[in-house]
Design an enzyme around this catalytic site. Structure first.
Site, PDB file in Angstrom:
ATOM      1  N   HIS A 122       0.870  -1.178   0.000  1.00  0.00           N
ATOM      2  CA  HIS A 122       0.000   0.000   0.000  1.00  0.00           C
ATOM      3  C   HIS A 122       0.913   1.236   0.000  1.00  0.00           C
ATOM      4  O   HIS A 122       2.025   1.182   0.531  1.00  0.00           O
ATOM      5  CB  HIS A 122      -0.831  -0.059   1.296  1.00  0.00           C
ATOM      6  CG  HIS A 122      -1.881   0.997   1.437  1.00  0.00           C
ATOM      7  ND1 HIS A 122      -1.604   2.281   1.835  1.00  0.00           N
ATOM      8  CD2 HIS A 122      -3.225   0.938   1.270  1.00  0.00           C
ATOM      9  CE1 HIS A 122      -2.733   2.981   1.895  1.00  0.00           C
ATOM     10  NE2 HIS A 122      -3.730   2.186   1.555  1.00  0.00           N
ATOM     11  N   ASP A 199       3.280  -4.348   8.039  1.00  0.00           N
ATOM     12  CA  ASP A 199       2.042  -3.582   7.922  1.00  0.00           C
ATOM     13  C   ASP A 199       0.902  -4.600   8.049  1.00  0.00           C
ATOM     14  O   ASP A 199       0.643  -5.373   7.128  1.00  0.00           O
ATOM     15  CB  ASP A 199       2.042  -2.879   6.556  1.00  0.00           C
ATOM     16  CG  ASP A 199       0.676  -2.307   6.185  1.00  0.00           C
ATOM     17  OD1 ASP A 199      -0.300  -2.527   6.930  1.00  0.00           O
ATOM     18  OD2 ASP A 199       0.592  -1.645   5.132  1.00  0.00           O
ATOM     19  N   GLN A 202      -4.334  -5.176   6.935  1.00  0.00           N
ATOM     20  CA  GLN A 202      -5.322  -6.102   6.357  1.00  0.00           C
ATOM     21  C   GLN A 202      -5.240  -7.492   6.988  1.00  0.00           C
ATOM     22  O   GLN A 202      -5.941  -8.401   6.552  1.00  0.00           O
ATOM     23  CB  GLN A 202      -5.116  -6.220   4.840  1.00  0.00           C
ATOM     24  CG  GLN A 202      -5.324  -4.942   4.079  1.00  0.00           C
ATOM     25  CD  GLN A 202      -6.782  -4.464   4.111  1.00  0.00           C
ATOM     26  OE1 GLN A 202      -7.699  -5.231   4.386  1.00  0.00           O
ATOM     27  NE2 GLN A 202      -6.989  -3.190   3.839  1.00  0.00           N
ATOM     28  N   LYS A 225     -10.214  -0.780  10.420  1.00  0.00           N
ATOM     29  CA  LYS A 225     -10.326  -1.987   9.576  1.00  0.00           C
ATOM     30  C   LYS A 225     -10.603  -3.219  10.435  1.00  0.00           C
ATOM     31  O   LYS A 225     -10.710  -4.331   9.956  1.00  0.00           O
ATOM     32  CB  LYS A 225      -9.041  -2.185   8.775  1.00  0.00           C
ATOM     33  CG  LYS A 225      -8.763  -0.997   7.844  1.00  0.00           C
ATOM     34  CD  LYS A 225      -7.735  -1.315   6.825  1.00  0.00           C
ATOM     35  CE  LYS A 225      -7.197  -0.077   6.152  1.00  0.00           C
ATOM     36  NZ  LYS A 225      -7.993   0.358   5.003  1.00  0.00           N
ATOM     37  N   CYS A 363      -4.744   2.482  -3.610  1.00  0.00           N
ATOM     38  CA  CYS A 363      -3.497   2.989  -2.999  1.00  0.00           C
ATOM     39  C   CYS A 363      -2.354   2.010  -3.217  1.00  0.00           C
ATOM     40  O   CYS A 363      -1.523   1.788  -2.333  1.00  0.00           O
ATOM     41  CB  CYS A 363      -3.671   3.276  -1.509  1.00  0.00           C
ATOM     42  SG  CYS A 363      -4.818   4.598  -1.176  1.00  0.00           S
TER      43      CYS A 363
HETATM   44  N1  PLP Z   1      -1.694  -0.723   4.652  1.00  0.00           N
HETATM   45  C1  PLP Z   1      -2.645  -1.448   4.062  1.00  0.00           C
HETATM   46  C2  PLP Z   1      -2.319  -2.836   3.579  1.00  0.00           C
HETATM   47  C3  PLP Z   1      -3.921  -0.919   3.898  1.00  0.00           C
HETATM   48  O1  PLP Z   1      -4.874  -1.644   3.305  1.00  0.00           O
HETATM   49  C4  PLP Z   1      -4.188   0.389   4.353  1.00  0.00           C
HETATM   50  C5  PLP Z   1      -5.510   0.999   4.134  1.00  0.00           C
HETATM   51  O2  PLP Z   1      -6.196   0.691   3.192  1.00  0.00           O
HETATM   52  C6  PLP Z   1      -3.164   1.090   4.986  1.00  0.00           C
HETATM   53  C7  PLP Z   1      -1.939   0.502   5.117  1.00  0.00           C
HETATM   54  C8  PLP Z   1      -3.374   2.461   5.511  1.00  0.00           C
HETATM   55  O3  PLP Z   1      -4.252   2.429   6.589  1.00  0.00           O
HETATM   56  P1  PLP Z   1      -4.799   3.777   7.231  1.00  0.00           P
HETATM   57  O4  PLP Z   1      -5.327   4.602   6.094  1.00  0.00           O
HETATM   58  O5  PLP Z   1      -5.863   3.305   8.161  1.00  0.00           O
HETATM   59  O6  PLP Z   1      -3.655   4.417   7.923  1.00  0.00           O
END
Ligand code: PLP
Length: 405
Positions: A122, A199, A202, A225, A363
């Site tokens: 992401h 990270d 998900q 999430k 993203c």
């Molecule tokens: N990393 C992953 C794999 C994501 O799916 C997302 C959000 O879609 C993020 C990071 C970023 O999360 P946040 O916008 O809640 O900080």
């Protein structure tokens, strides 16, 4: 096959109609809906306990502090962190990763060094490292992805080298659903003395996560999430790192004492939580963790696996539809394209039938480019989804095809 869980009723928002049709929510990878238990916890907090934390002796502040720190304990238990001192509340995954880039990264990465990410990431696990590398004269290296959406682990082995100062990778891909073999990957990196950030945005809603078993150094996730509120998330980091890392934001709570000549910083995690935190968010996140834990992550995993299989079969039968991302281990994400139909048109036609999916680059623009598409349509699953939701989706897609045929 019968769905193992039946919890839709616990989500008031899902009882509504959308565009005159029963709402079918298939956008949980973007954000999840909130169960009544979380909504109630937020209401109760504001009606009974609301005050600022850590700074007063009065009863409400004592209760608010207890609720906030209690949520930290819940996050620590949820991730099997060795200590609550290792849990830093953040706005979410993005802020957690930026925190590590600005502190650990700033002190550990120098000219000529490398930070390793993967092609599946992401943007929030790419851009902070790119910014860091640019400012330090370091290089961003990328582990490639195979055609089925799995990482090319042979290349990963080669890229983990003496110059690598950090490996930052996603546990589960938001765009394709690939579940990475993070435990094995961490072991490879650690064998070479390379720290690893995961990270987990998900992963935590779908899989049981144990940071000690994973052996990583940092783990980041977002509350929204995970059936919790927006604006709250957490970073787990090994105590030795938090102790060594400099603070990044200055202000209240992160200090032990302030003089114009010199400021002494608080101990972690307070050192990294400047200013009034999102207290109610933490309370809501704690309630979400309680709710999900009571439901049982094993059952959640089984439920979503069954739905993913059903959804994969239904979508594969739609003429002209191509699934993007067919890894052997996947979480509940169905990313796809349809021949001759723009993903935004798919999303718009489905929306008119009350079906909420996401369309776009998710993203993950480098990943889209890798698969030769500008965008995909993505249906993503949560605990409340049912087989019936997937049947409605498949019917909806048949309509999409008819409209554009
Ligand atoms: N990393 C992953 C794999 C994501 O799916 C997302 C959000 O879609 C993020 C990071 C970023 O999360 P946040 O916008 O809640 O900080």
């Amino acid at each position: 096959m019968s769905a193992l869980l039946d919890v839709k009723r616990e989500f008031p928002i899902l009882a509504q109609s959308a565009r005159g049709k029963p709402l079918v929510y298939l956008d949980s990878a973007a954000t999840t809906q909130k169960p009544r238990a979380v909504l109630e916890a937020l209401r109760r907090y504001y009606e009974e306990d609301n005050a600022n934390v850590h700074r007063a002796v009065h009863l409400l502040s004592e209760r608010a502090t207890k609720a906030y720190e209690g949520a930290r304990e819940k996050v620590a238990a949820f991730l099997n962190a060795p200590s609550i001192r290792e849990i830093v509340f953040t706005r979410g995954t993005t802020e957690a990763i930026n925190l590590v880039a600005h502190t650990f990264g700033r002190t550990r990465v120098g000219a000529g060094d490398e930070v390793l990410v993967t092609h599946l990431e992401h943007h929030s696990n790419i851009v902070p490292w790119q910014m860091l590398c640019q400012s330090k004269g370091a290089a961003l290296k990328v582990v490639p992805v195979l055609d089925n959406g799995e990482l090319d682990l042979a290349v990963l082995d080669r890229l983990l080298g003496p110059k690598t100062k950090l490996l930052a990778l996603g546990h589960v891909s938001n765009a394709l659903g690939t579940i990475n073999p993070v435990r094995d990957i961490v072991a490879k990196a650690k064998a070479k003395g390379i720290p690893v950030l995961i990270d987990g945005a998900q992963a935590v809603p779908h899989l049981k996560v144990d940071v000690q078993a994973l052996g990583c150094d940092f783990y980041a996730f977002s509350g929204h999430k995970l059936y919790g509120p927006t604006g709250i998330g957490a970073l787990w980091a090994k105590a030795e790192h938090l102790d060594a890392m400099p603070p990044w934001q200055g202000g209240g709570d992160m200090i032990a004492s302030v003089r114009f000549e010199e400021t002494l910083y608080n101990v972690p995690p307070a050192k990294f939580e400047a200013g009034t935190p999102d207290i109610s968010g933490a309370v809501g996140l704690g309630a979400a963790i309680d709710w999900l834990t009571a439901l049982g992550l094993d059952r959640v995993e089984a439920h979503e696996k069954a739905l993913l299989e059903k959804g994969t079969a239904l979508l594969s039968a739609v003429p002209g539809l191509t699934l993007v991302g067919t890894a052997r281990h996947k979480a509940g994400v169905l990313s796809f394209t349809m021949e001759g139909i723009h993903p935004h048109d798919i999303g718009t036609v489905l929306d008119r039938q009350g079906i909420a999916i996401r369309t776009g680059h998710h993203c993950a623009q480098p990943l889209m480019e890798r698969f030769g598409v500008a965008a995909t349509a993505r249906a993503s699953l949560g605990v409340y989804n049912t087989e019936a939701d997937l049947e409605v989706l498949a019917k909806g897609l048949t309509k999409v095809r008819e409209m554009f045929a």
